[in-house]
Design a protein around this motif. Structure first.
Motif, mmCIF file in Angstrom:
data_model
loop_
_atom_site.group_PDB
_atom_site.id
_atom_site.type_symbol
_atom_site.label_atom_id
_atom_site.label_comp_id
_atom_site.label_asym_id
_atom_site.label_seq_id
_atom_site.Cartn_x
_atom_site.Cartn_y
_atom_site.Cartn_z
ATOM 1 N N THR A 1 12.242 -3.527 -24.072
ATOM 2 C CA THR A 1 13.652 -3.318 -24.290
ATOM 3 C C THR A 1 14.199 -4.630 -25.197
ATOM 4 O O THR A 1 14.084 -5.766 -24.737
ATOM 5 C CB THR A 1 14.701 -3.416 -23.143
ATOM 6 N N ALA A 2 14.512 -4.516 -26.497
ATOM 7 C CA ALA A 2 14.915 -5.462 -27.458
ATOM 8 C C ALA A 2 16.268 -6.107 -27.042
ATOM 9 O O ALA A 2 17.074 -5.155 -26.602
ATOM 10 C CB ALA A 2 14.931 -5.155 -28.796
ATOM 11 N N PRO A 3 16.550 -7.301 -27.349
ATOM 12 C CA PRO A 3 17.879 -7.934 -26.946
ATOM 13 C C PRO A 3 18.744 -7.355 -28.121
ATOM 14 O O PRO A 3 18.342 -7.216 -29.269
ATOM 15 C CB PRO A 3 17.628 -9.473 -27.108
ATOM 16 N N ALA A 4 20.238 -7.385 -27.646
ATOM 17 C CA ALA A 4 21.100 -6.992 -28.707
ATOM 18 C C ALA A 4 21.921 -8.181 -28.920
ATOM 19 O O ALA A 4 22.340 -8.756 -27.820
ATOM 20 C CB ALA A 4 21.938 -5.853 -28.158
ATOM 21 N N PRO A 5 22.285 -8.916 -30.229
ATOM 22 C CA PRO A 5 21.491 -8.125 -31.358
ATOM 23 C C PRO A 5 20.397 -8.588 -31.464
ATOM 24 O O PRO A 5 20.052 -9.730 -30.974
ATOM 25 C CB PRO A 5 22.447 -8.970 -32.537
ATOM 26 N N LEU A 6 19.384 -7.945 -32.093
ATOM 27 C CA LEU A 6 18.079 -8.151 -32.363
ATOM 28 C C LEU A 6 17.866 -9.347 -33.328
ATOM 29 O O LEU A 6 18.156 -9.286 -34.290
ATOM 30 C CB LEU A 6 17.185 -6.997 -33.102
ATOM 31 N N PRO A 7 17.229 -10.453 -32.846
ATOM 32 C CA PRO A 7 16.996 -11.565 -33.700
ATOM 33 C C PRO A 7 16.073 -11.395 -34.722
ATOM 34 O O PRO A 7 15.130 -10.558 -34.390
ATOM 35 C CB PRO A 7 16.238 -12.728 -32.541
ATOM 36 N N GLU A 8 16.198 -12.036 -35.919
ATOM 37 C CA GLU A 8 15.182 -12.007 -36.812
ATOM 38 C C GLU A 8 13.957 -12.359 -36.383
ATOM 39 O O GLU A 8 13.674 -13.421 -35.923
ATOM 40 C CB GLU A 8 15.640 -12.730 -38.119
ATOM 41 N N GLY A 9 12.555 -11.470 -36.751
ATOM 42 C CA GLY A 9 11.367 -11.889 -36.229
ATOM 43 C C GLY A 9 10.953 -11.651 -35.091
ATOM 44 O O GLY A 9 9.807 -11.816 -34.518
ATOM 45 N N TRP A 10 11.942 -11.159 -34.188
ATOM 46 C CA TRP A 10 11.628 -10.880 -32.937
ATOM 47 C C TRP A 10 10.499 -9.750 -32.458
ATOM 48 O O TRP A 10 9.684 -9.678 -31.622
ATOM 49 C CB TRP A 10 13.093 -10.472 -31.968
ATOM 50 N N VAL A 11 10.633 -8.769 -33.427
ATOM 51 C CA VAL A 11 9.620 -7.349 -33.375
ATOM 52 C C VAL A 11 8.457 -8.106 -33.551
ATOM 53 O O VAL A 11 7.302 -7.882 -32.900
ATOM 54 C CB VAL A 11 10.220 -6.336 -34.342
ATOM 55 N N ARG A 12 8.347 -9.027 -34.673
ATOM 56 C CA ARG A 12 6.850 -9.382 -34.879
ATOM 57 C C ARG A 12 6.487 -10.439 -33.809
ATOM 58 O O ARG A 12 5.218 -10.345 -33.418
ATOM 59 C CB ARG A 12 7.085 -10.543 -36.250
ATOM 60 N N GLY A 13 7.399 -10.982 -33.035
ATOM 61 C CA GLY A 13 6.931 -11.766 -31.836
ATOM 62 C C GLY A 13 6.326 -10.879 -30.491
ATOM 63 O O GLY A 13 5.172 -11.287 -30.247
#
Length: 194
Positions: free
Chosen positions: A135-147
């Protein structure tokens, strides 16, 4: 990684199969087997079994015995306890995923679950998978998905298995929780083992 038969996978051949059979017998509460029971449980012929039992006896894992006699385990031997950890890799797996996620994802996900053959202990080879539901945090930080992608890559290297991932809105049904946010706690202390 073979999590279904890890001892046999780590120590291939007759020795690994015999040690696995003895450890499973001990975990089931047994401390004595006939030679016939052991050869059947390990799928190893009696002559090979005797050679392995001799070596295990020298290590102190078995009580002294003559050829052909019943096999008596020394249940308090330190090695049996160490082998127990190999038969249930679930806690170590959850701890590894949790530690990697906390170290590599900033902020950590509100929820992280695992599923698949590796998570449920049935994996027998490298093609079996571990699936991460994140579950991604909101708001989605830049580069988080790549992490998250790097986390999956590192876990695949750690495990020797395929690791897949999916970003989800909340806990996925059937996934074993590894991290979850504890409501009402400060953000820096909100992550607990699930």
């Amino acid at each position: 990684m073979n999590v279904a038969e890890p001892v046999s996978a780590l120590f291939p051949g007759a020795s690994g199969r015999i040690v696995s059979a003895l450890a499973r017998h001990r975990r089931a509460g047994g401390d004595r087997l006939t030679l016939t029971e052991l050869t059947r449980a390990s799928s190893v012929v009696a002559s090979q079994t005797e050679a392995v039992l001799f070596r295990l006896g020298l290590l102190g894992l078995l009580a002294p015995r003559a050829r052909g006699e019943d096999v008596h385990l020394v249940p308090g031997h330190l090695v049996w306890d160490a082998l127990d950890g190999l038969f249930d890799l679930g806690p170590a797996l959850r701890a590894r995923v949790r530690a990697r996620a906390l170290a590599e994802l900033d902020p950590p996900p509100p929820h992280l679950g695992i599923s698949g053959a590796v998570a449920d202990g049935t994996a027998t080879g490298p093609s079996d998978t571990l699936h991460l539901t994140v579950t991604a945090p909101a708001p989605l930080p830049e580069g988080w998905v790549r992490g998250v992608e790097r986390l999956a890559e590192r876990l695949a290297a750690d495990l020797g298995n395929i690791v897949t991932h999916a970003l989800v809105d909340g806990p996925a049904p059937g996934a074993v929780p590894v991290l979850r946010e504890e409501p009402g706690t400060p953000p820096d202390r909100s992550w607990s083992p699930a």
